[in-house]
Design a protein around this motif. Structure first.
Motif, PDB file in Angstrom:
ATOM      1  N   UNK A  10       0.823  -1.207   0.000  1.00  0.00           N
ATOM      2  CA  UNK A  10       0.000   0.000   0.000  1.00  0.00           C
ATOM      3  C   UNK A  10       0.861   1.264   0.000  1.00  0.00           C
ATOM      4  N   UNK A  11       1.859   1.310   0.869  1.00  0.00           N
ATOM      5  CA  UNK A  11       2.731   2.485   0.955  1.00  0.00           C
ATOM      6  C   UNK A  11       3.524   2.657  -0.333  1.00  0.00           C
ATOM      7  N   UNK A  12       4.062   1.550  -0.858  1.00  0.00           N
ATOM      8  CA  UNK A  12       4.829   1.608  -2.101  1.00  0.00           C
ATOM      9  C   UNK A  12       3.943   2.080  -3.256  1.00  0.00           C
ATOM     10  N   UNK A  13       2.745   1.561  -3.347  1.00  0.00           N
ATOM     11  CA  UNK A  13       1.807   1.962  -4.392  1.00  0.00           C
ATOM     12  C   UNK A  13       1.512   3.461  -4.315  1.00  0.00           C
ATOM     13  N   UNK A  14       1.276   3.947  -3.114  1.00  0.00           N
ATOM     14  CA  UNK A  14       0.994   5.377  -2.919  1.00  0.00           C
ATOM     15  C   UNK A  14       2.179   6.228  -3.376  1.00  0.00           C
TER      16      UNK A  14
END
Length: 153
Positions: A10-14
């Motif tokens: 999730x953090x990487x995608x953001x």
């Protein structure tokens, strides 16, 4: 705090979305629009492409796809053309402007990929791709069962 796989993804995608959107802002598109536009350019060389196809490939709701396509059409990047065999269907057709923009968008995508994979060995990249693919398969299987399975979570 220790992050689990879902949190890291999730953090990487953001961060990827944010970085791409900044880089693409001067071109007048965001990251998702650029991916959809590239898909339209590639896929329409094989045959007609319709909104429903994009919804399926990108997992978009009908309203999200409609809004995105209306924006691309308003910006002169695609046109919708009727097909002779079904008056309800309109195929998506990229414009010359979209073709010109795609080269710049793909350059940004290559730069992003290079940045993401910097200091990683080919083996690490391959392992990541295999792991991400397996995680996607796990989610697809759970979705197909309709369970939203989380193993008790």
């Amino acid at each position: 705090m220790k992050r689990d796989c879902g949190s890291w993804i999730n953090v990487l995608s953001h961060k990827i979305k944010k970085h791409l959107n900044v880089r693409l802002a001067d071109l007048g598109v965001n990251g998702m629009q650029s991916r959809v536009l590239h898909y339209i350019l590639v896929r329409t060389q094989e045959g007609p492409l319709f909104q429903k196809d994009l919804e399926d490939v990108f997992g978009l709701s009908r309203s999200t796809a409609t809004g995105m396509l209306q924006g691309l059409e308003r910006d002169g990047l695609i046109q919708r053309e009727s097909v002779p065999y079904d008056a309800r269907l309109k195929r998506l057709v990229p414009t010359r402007q979209a073709q010109a923009l795609d080269a710049q968008v793909q350059a940004c995508a290559r730069e992003m990929e290079d940045l993401l994979c910097r200091d990683l060995s080919p083996g690490q990249v391959q392992l990541f791709l295999e792991t991400a693919e397996k995680m996607m398969e796990n989610l697809d299987k759970a979705e197909a069962r309709g369970s939203g399975e989380t193993n008790g979570l």
